[in-house]
Design an enzyme around this catalytic site. Structure first.
Site, PDB file in Angstrom:
ATOM      1  N   ARG A  61       0.888  -1.180   0.000  1.00  0.00           N
ATOM      2  CA  ARG A  61       0.000   0.000   0.000  1.00  0.00           C
ATOM      3  C   ARG A  61       0.910   1.210   0.000  1.00  0.00           C
ATOM      4  O   ARG A  61       1.760   1.348   0.883  1.00  0.00           O
ATOM      5  CB  ARG A  61      -0.890  -0.034   1.244  1.00  0.00           C
ATOM      6  N   GLU A  69     -10.629   5.515  -6.562  1.00  0.00           N
ATOM      7  CA  GLU A  69     -11.017   4.106  -6.519  1.00  0.00           C
ATOM      8  C   GLU A  69     -11.350   3.569  -7.904  1.00  0.00           C
ATOM      9  O   GLU A  69     -12.037   4.228  -8.684  1.00  0.00           O
ATOM     10  CB  GLU A  69     -12.244   3.930  -5.616  1.00  0.00           C
ATOM     11  N   ARG A 106      -1.461  -5.418   4.036  1.00  0.00           N
ATOM     12  CA  ARG A 106      -0.528  -4.901   3.036  1.00  0.00           C
ATOM     13  C   ARG A 106       0.597  -4.138   3.731  1.00  0.00           C
ATOM     14  O   ARG A 106       0.347  -3.351   4.656  1.00  0.00           O
ATOM     15  CB  ARG A 106      -1.236  -3.949   2.061  1.00  0.00           C
TER      16      ARG A 106
END
Length: 168
Positions: A61, A69, A106
């Site tokens: 990330r 998004e 992540r």
């Protein structure tokens, strides 16, 4: 450029770098940062990539940023993924991390691509990500976002761009 560890197939070594920071209210305290050499093998969206560290795949990330998004078709979501891909996909990169992971498991970190460019900062500079102030107090990202807004780069061409945290 490949080192002998990469050629022999053994995993690259993590390099621990120690930096000192000073807070006006506290004494100086060391803060460790890990540097990993890895290959970007997949771009998930504008702020998530998968890397191969030796034989270990790791989801990353991108620290300090939040990109539009892809899910739900937010404006510039697909373009942000494409821009991130153009900046680092398939490259042997350096990942700078403090070893933190998000709630989704992540790793959180910054990507330095083969040209030495900080990819996280470039995403903001080009106007394909916001400075994620909820999780970052790094003023350099804030300055890059302000510059992108003024220059109407990327998503800042829109009259009222919606931040990903509001879109979600």
């Amino acid at each position: 450029m490949r080192n002998n560890a990469e050629i022999s197939g053994s995993p690259p070594k993590a390099e621990l770098k120690t930096e000192s920071t000073t807070d006006s209210d506290e004494n100086e305290k060391p803060e460790g940062q890990i540097s990993l050499e890895a290959k970007i093998i997949r771009i998930v969206d504008g702020d998530t990539a998968e890397l191969m560290y030796g034989e270990l795949p790791i989801m990353l990330r991108l620290q300090h940023i939040d990109a539009p998004e892809k899910r739900g078709n937010q404006a510039y979501g697909n373009k942000a993924k494409t821009v991130l891909s153009d900046l680092c996909f398939g490259q042997e990169v350096t990942i700078l991390t403090e070893g933190d992971f998000d709630m989704g498991g992540r790793m959180i970190g910054e990507i330095i691509n083969e040209e030495g460019l900080n990819v996280n900062k470039e995403m903001v500079r080009l106007g394909y990500a916001w400075h994620f102030k909820k999780y970052s107090s790094d003023i350099s990202y804030d300055n890059l976002e302000k510059e992108a807004r003024i220059e109407k780069r990327g998503l800042w061409q829109e009259p009222n761009p919606v931040a990903p945290w509001d879109f979600r």
